[in-house]
Scaffold this motif. Sequence first.
Motif, PDB file in Angstrom:
ATOM      1  N   LYS A   6      48.738  -2.189 -11.330  1.00 54.36           N
ATOM      2  CA  LYS A   6      47.874  -1.122 -10.836  1.00 54.36           C
ATOM      3  C   LYS A   6      47.137  -0.517 -12.017  1.00 54.36           C
ATOM      4  CE  LYS A   6      50.236   0.065  -6.690  1.00 54.36           C
ATOM      5  NZ  LYS A   6      50.578   1.007  -5.707  1.00 54.36           N
ATOM      6  N   VAL A   7      45.814  -0.399 -11.869  1.00 55.71           N
ATOM      7  CA  VAL A   7      45.022   0.239 -12.917  1.00 55.71           C
ATOM      8  C   VAL A   7      44.233   1.375 -12.292  1.00 55.71           C
ATOM      9  CG1 VAL A   7      44.822  -1.802 -14.373  1.00 55.71           C
ATOM     10  CG2 VAL A   7      43.110  -1.373 -12.617  1.00 55.71           C
ATOM     11  N   GLU A   8      44.008   2.367 -13.092  1.00 50.08           N
ATOM     12  CA  GLU A   8      43.241   3.506 -12.622  1.00 50.08           C
ATOM     13  C   GLU A   8      41.807   3.341 -13.119  1.00 50.08           C
ATOM     14  OE1 GLU A   8      43.372   8.243 -13.296  1.00 50.08           O
ATOM     15  OE2 GLU A   8      45.303   7.242 -13.004  1.00 50.08           O
ATOM     16  N   ILE A   9      40.858   3.301 -12.192  1.00 52.62           N
ATOM     17  CA  ILE A   9      39.461   3.174 -12.582  1.00 52.62           C
ATOM     18  C   ILE A   9      38.643   4.292 -11.941  1.00 52.62           C
ATOM     19  CG2 ILE A   9      39.519   0.677 -12.930  1.00 52.62           C
ATOM     20  CD1 ILE A   9      38.157   0.458 -10.131  1.00 52.62           C
ATOM     21  N   ASP A  10      37.566   4.667 -12.632  1.00 52.45           N
ATOM     22  CA  ASP A  10      36.638   5.639 -12.069  1.00 52.45           C
ATOM     23  C   ASP A  10      35.650   4.898 -11.187  1.00 52.45           C
ATOM     24  OD1 ASP A  10      37.792   7.743 -13.437  1.00 52.45           O
ATOM     25  OD2 ASP A  10      36.427   7.568 -15.141  1.00 52.45           O
ATOM     26  N   THR A  11      35.408   5.413 -10.016  1.00 49.72           N
ATOM     27  CA  THR A  11      34.449   4.789  -9.124  1.00 49.72           C
ATOM     28  C   THR A  11      33.644   5.869  -8.407  1.00 49.72           C
ATOM     29  OG1 THR A  11      34.172   3.165  -7.366  1.00 49.72           O
ATOM     30  CG2 THR A  11      36.053   4.647  -7.169  1.00 49.72           C
ATOM     31  N   THR A  13      32.450   7.730  -5.417  1.00 52.61           N
ATOM     32  CA  THR A  13      32.912   7.883  -4.040  1.00 52.61           C
ATOM     33  C   THR A  13      31.847   8.531  -3.163  1.00 52.61           C
ATOM     34  OG1 THR A  13      33.927   9.993  -4.598  1.00 52.61           O
ATOM     35  CG2 THR A  13      35.336   8.030  -4.717  1.00 52.61           C
TER      36      THR A  13
END
Length: 109
Positions: A6-11, A13
């Motif tokens: 699991k990676v945390e990415i900015d997207t 929204t």
Amino acid sequence: MKIIEKVEIDTVTDVMCDVCLCSTRVANDGLEFATLQAHWGYGAKHDGERYELHLCESCFFSTVANLKQERRIQNLFSDEFGIEACEQNEKFGLIATDDYFRDDRGSNL
Ligand SMILES: [Zn+2]
């Protein structure tokens, strides 16, 4: 071999219209908006400044209408602003129609 973590990415929204501050989200849950941007370089009065504005569909076409009006006013007494220029003014900025898949297969104007 696949290594899954699991990676945390900015997207993105949502995109809010910079004029009316409404969401640009449409019925199919997509985002539909226009981008007005500039990056002024050497020789410009605003050298080094970058601008980016997002507009909803309604505010975009209001802006286009204002720009068309401004063009008409600025060329009101110009000899070159004849029937041909009026037709161009109607298409102001429109470069394609029926380009539903954004693949340039639509009708280019
Ligand atoms: Zn708006």
